[in-house]
Write an enzyme that holds these catalytic residues in place. Structure first.
Site, PDB file in Angstrom:
ATOM      1  N   LYS A  83      26.605  31.761  14.263  1.00 63.12           N
ATOM      2  CA  LYS A  83      25.334  31.055  14.470  1.00 63.12           C
ATOM      3  C   LYS A  83      24.977  31.055  15.954  1.00 63.12           C
ATOM      4  O   LYS A  83      25.854  30.905  16.815  1.00 63.12           O
ATOM      5  CB  LYS A  83      25.478  29.623  13.951  1.00 63.12           C
ATOM      6  N   SER A 158      20.400  24.150   8.849  1.00 60.43           N
ATOM      7  CA  SER A 158      19.891  25.050   9.858  1.00 60.43           C
ATOM      8  C   SER A 158      20.671  26.350   9.999  1.00 60.43           C
ATOM      9  O   SER A 158      20.196  27.281  10.644  1.00 60.43           O
ATOM     10  CB  SER A 158      19.848  24.328  11.200  1.00 60.43           C
ATOM     11  N   SER A 182      24.077  21.206   7.828  1.00 61.19           N
ATOM     12  CA  SER A 182      23.612  22.569   8.108  1.00 61.19           C
ATOM     13  C   SER A 182      24.564  23.696   7.743  1.00 61.19           C
ATOM     14  O   SER A 182      24.180  24.861   7.801  1.00 61.19           O
ATOM     15  CB  SER A 182      23.244  22.696   9.583  1.00 61.19           C
TER      16      SER A 182
HETATM   17  N1  GLN Z   1      18.767  18.769   8.602  1.00 63.91           N
HETATM   18  C1  GLN Z   1      19.507  17.951   9.523  1.00 63.91           C
HETATM   19  C2  GLN Z   1      18.747  17.797  10.813  1.00 63.91           C
HETATM   20  O1  GLN Z   1      17.712  18.344  10.894  1.00 63.91           O
HETATM   21  C3  GLN Z   1      20.877  18.520   9.769  1.00 63.91           C
HETATM   22  C4  GLN Z   1      20.881  19.654  10.699  1.00 63.91           C
HETATM   23  C5  GLN Z   1      22.242  20.115  11.096  1.00 63.91           C
HETATM   24  O2  GLN Z   1      23.226  19.837  10.416  1.00 63.91           O
HETATM   25  N2  GLN Z   1      22.297  20.808  12.222  1.00 63.91           N
HETATM   26  O3  GLN Z   1      19.150  17.157  11.721  1.00 63.91           O
END
Ligand code: GLN
Length: 523
Positions: A83, A158, A182
Site C-alpha cells: 500500500k 482504503s 481498511s
Molecule cells: N474508513 C475508515 C476511515 O475512513 C477506516 C480507514 C482505514 O482503516 N484507514 O477512517
C-alpha cells in the site's frame, strides 16, 4: 499447469514452494504477473506506482540467492504489492495525495524490510483513499480502483488497490493498513483474507501516520495459510516504534490444523441489525453453524456500545489526523505552492495539496481539539473508547472469539457513496470497534450475494490471540474453500465475467482512464 495463467492461480505459499523446488522460476512468476498487469491494470488501477524494471532486477538477484541458499522461507521469490502509505526507499510513496506526489522516501518501513528479509520482493505501490481516509478507494489523487469481480464496483478501501491487485493476479499477496477497517473491508469486498493484527504487533515505523493510536499494517492474501505466512514475516518488535510490543513468536502455522473443538464463540447480536444486507447475514450465520458443527460452542449475546463506535472512532481519528497532517506545510516534503509569504505558502500548499475529505477531517479534528470543545468532543470520545475497550475485556472473559459480518453490504457501486460523508462513515460500524480496542480481527470469504459479489466473515479475538482467529479461519476455509473455490470453476483471469458481468463499456473506461492519467501526470 496451463502456462502462465496456471502460475497466477497459485497462492503465495504454493508459489514459494514451487520456486523452492525449482518448478517455477522467480522471473517466470514475475513475468506472469507483469502480463496480467498489462491486461488489466489500465481498467482496474490497482497501482499508483509500478517499478517493473526494478522488480525484474530483484527477481534475477533473488533467483541467484535462492540457488546459493542465501534466502529461504515460504515467501522467498514471491512478488508482492505494498500500500502506498508504507515507505519504500527510492520508490515514490504518495499516500494517494497530491501533497506527497513527488515524495521518495530515503528509508524503508520496517514491514517492507521484514518482507524483503523473508525473500519476497515488491513490484509496486497500491492505490488508497488519500492518507487512508475512506472506504472505497475513490478518494485518491490518482483516481479510483475498480473491483476485479465487477468493475462497476468499488474494491473497498482504503487498501482497495492492494485487495484488487491480489484478487486480479496483479501480485500474489499484498500489505494493507487498517485504522478502522481498511484491510478487512477491501478483503471482504474482493473475496480475500485480510488481518488487522493486535495493535503494536507490526511496527508502524515508516507507515505514514493517519491515526497513530489505531494504524496497523497487515496482510491481504488469497487464503488463510498465506495470511499466516505473511503475518509471521512482518511481525516484529521495533525500537523505532514507541508503541511496538515484544511478543512471543506467533506460531500461526501450527494453529491452522488445530480445529475449533471447545472454542467459545460469541455472536454479538448488535452486529446483525436492520441495515445488514440479508444475504450477508445469511452467509455469516451459515459459517457460524458450520463452526458449531465442527465442535465450537456458539452463543449469541449483547455486546452493547456498538452504536457509539462510529462517532467515537471518527472523533479520535479526525483529531489525530489534524495533528499528524500538520507536517505537510510545503517546507519539508512533497508539494510546495509558493505564496506571498510563509503563511500564504502554507495556505496555498495545503489548499492545493489535500483533497476534500482530508480537509474535512482536519477541520473536524482541529475543532474537536480546540479550547472549549476539547472536553465535549475529544475527551468524551476518549472516555467512550475506554468503555468500549473495557467491554471487550469483559466479553473475552467469556468468549475466545467473536464472529460477525465484516461489512453491512457487499461492494458498493462506484460513485454511490456520493457526497454524504456520514453515510460512508456508518459503513465502518463492524470494523472500527477492533481498532478502538486494539484487538486483532480478520475478514475472510464466506459466500457471494445474488450478484455474485463476495461476502466477508469477521473474526475478532482478545489482544495477542491471533492464533485463535487462525484456528477458526482455517477450519472454516477447509469446509467452505478459499478464494479459488469462491470463483467456482473460473480461472483468475475470468474474474469480472462471472454471472454475466460485462467488462464496463467504452465511455466510462475512457473517462476513468483520462482521470487516472491526469493523476499520474501530476506526478
Ligand atoms: N474508513 C475508515 C476511515 O475512513 C477506516 C480507514 C482505514 O482503516 N484507514 O477512517
Amino acid at each position: 499447469m496451463d502456462g502462465e495463467m496456471g502460475i497466477l492461480e497459485l497462492t503465495a505459499v504454493e508459489l514459494g514452494k514451487k520456486i523452492k523446488f525449482g518448478e517455477v522460476g522467480v522471473e517466470e512468476a514475475l513475468e506472469a504477473v507483469i502480463e496480467r498487469i498489462q491486461e488489466r491494470e489500465e481498467s482496474l488501477h490497482c497501482y499508483v506506482t509500478l517499478d517493473l524494471e526494478g522488480a525484474r532486477a530483484k527477481a534475477r538477484l533473488l533467483q541467484k540467492k535462492l540457488l546459493n541458499g542465501e534466502v529461504s522461507g515460504p515467501l522467498a521469490g514471491v512478488p508482492f504489492a505494498v500500500k502506498d502509505n508504507l515507505c519504500t526507499k527510492g520508490m515514490r510513496t504518495t499516500c494517494g495525495s497530491k501533497i506527497l506526489k513527488n515524495f521518495v522516501p530515503p528509508y524503508d518501513a520496517t514491514v517492507v524490510r521484514n518482507l524483503e528479509s523473508a525473500g519476497a520482493f515488491i513490484l509496486g505501490k497500491t492505490n488508497l483513499d488519500e492518507f487512508g481516509m475512506g472506504n472505497t478507494t475513490e478518494r485518491s489523487f490518482a483516481g479510483a480502483t475498480r473491483n476485479p469481480w465487477d468493475e462497476e464496483r468499488s474494491a473497498g478501501g482504503s487498501s482497495g488497490g492492494s485487495a484488487a491487485a491480489v484478487a486480479s493476479g496483479e501480485c500474489f499477496a499484498a500489505l494493507g493498513t487498517d485504522t478502522g477497517g481498511s484491510i478487512r473491508q477491501p478483503a471482504a469486498h474482493c473475496g480475500l483474507v485480510g488481518l488487522k493484527p493486535t495493535y503494536g504487533t507490526v511496527s508502524r515505523y515508516g507507515l505514514i501516520a493517519y491515526c497513530s493510536s489505531m494504524d496497523q499494517a497487515g496482510p491481504i492474501t488469497k487464503d488463510v495459510r498465506d495470511c499466516a505466512a505473511v503475518m509471521e514475516a512482518i511481525a516484529s518488535y521495533d525500537e523505532k516504534d514507541a508503541t511496538s510490543l515484544r511478543r512471543e513468536p506467533l506460531h500461526l502455522q501450527s494453529a491452522l490444523t488445530e480445529g475449533v473443538s471447545g472454542l467459545k464463540i460469541g455472536i454479538p447480536k448488535d452486529y446483525f441489525e436492520e441495515k445488514l444486507q440479508p444475504e450477508v447475514e445469511h452467509a455469516v450465520r451459515a459459517a457460524m453453524k458450520e463452526l458449531e458443527a465442527q465442535g465450537a460452542i456458539v452463543e449469541e449475546f449483547e455486546l452493547g456500545l456498538v452504536r457509539y463506535a462510529v462517532p467515537t472512532y471518527y472523533t479520535i481519528a479526525c483529531a489525530e489526523a489534524s495533528s499528524n497532517l500538520e507536517r505537510y506545510d510545503g517546507m519539508k516534503y512533497g508539494l510546495r505552492e509558493a505564496g506571498t509569504g510563509l503563511h500564504d505558502t502554507y495556505r496555498q500548499t495545503r489548499a492545493k495539496g489535500f483533497g476534500e475529505e482530508v480537509k474535512r477531517r482536519i477541520l473536524l479534528g482541529t475543532f474537536a481539539l480546540s479550547e472549549g470543545y476539547y472536553e465535549q468532543y475529544y475527551l468524551k470520545a476518549m472516555k467512550a473508547r475506554r468503555l468500549i475497550k473495557n467491554r471487550f475485556d469483559e466479553v473475552f472473559q467469556t468468549y475466545d472469539l467473536l464472529l460477525g459480518p465484516a461489512a453491512p453490504t457487499t461492494a458498493p457501486q462506484l460513485g454511490s457513496v456520493g457526497d454524504d460523508p456520514v453515510q460512508a462513515y456508518l459503513a465502518d460500524v463492524y470494523t472500527v470497534p477492533a481498532n478502538l480496542a486494539g484487538i486483532p480481527a480478520m475478514s475472510l470469504p464466506c459466500g457471494r450475494d445474488a450478484q455474485g459479489m463476495p461476502i466477508g466473515l469477521q473474526l475478532m479475538a482478545d489482544r495477542f490471540q491471533e492464533r485463535t482467529i487462525f484456528r477458526a479461519a482455517a477450519t472454516w476455509e477447509q469446509v467452505f474453500g478459499g478464494f479459488r473455490q469462491l470463483r467456482g470453476s473460473r480461472r483468475i483471469d475470468e474474474l469480472g465475467q462471472l454471472g454475466g458481468f460485462g467488462q464496463f463499456g467504452g465511455t466510462r473506461q475512457h473517462e476513468s482512464k483520462a482521470r487516472w492519467e491526469e493523476g499520474m501526470g501530476q506526478a
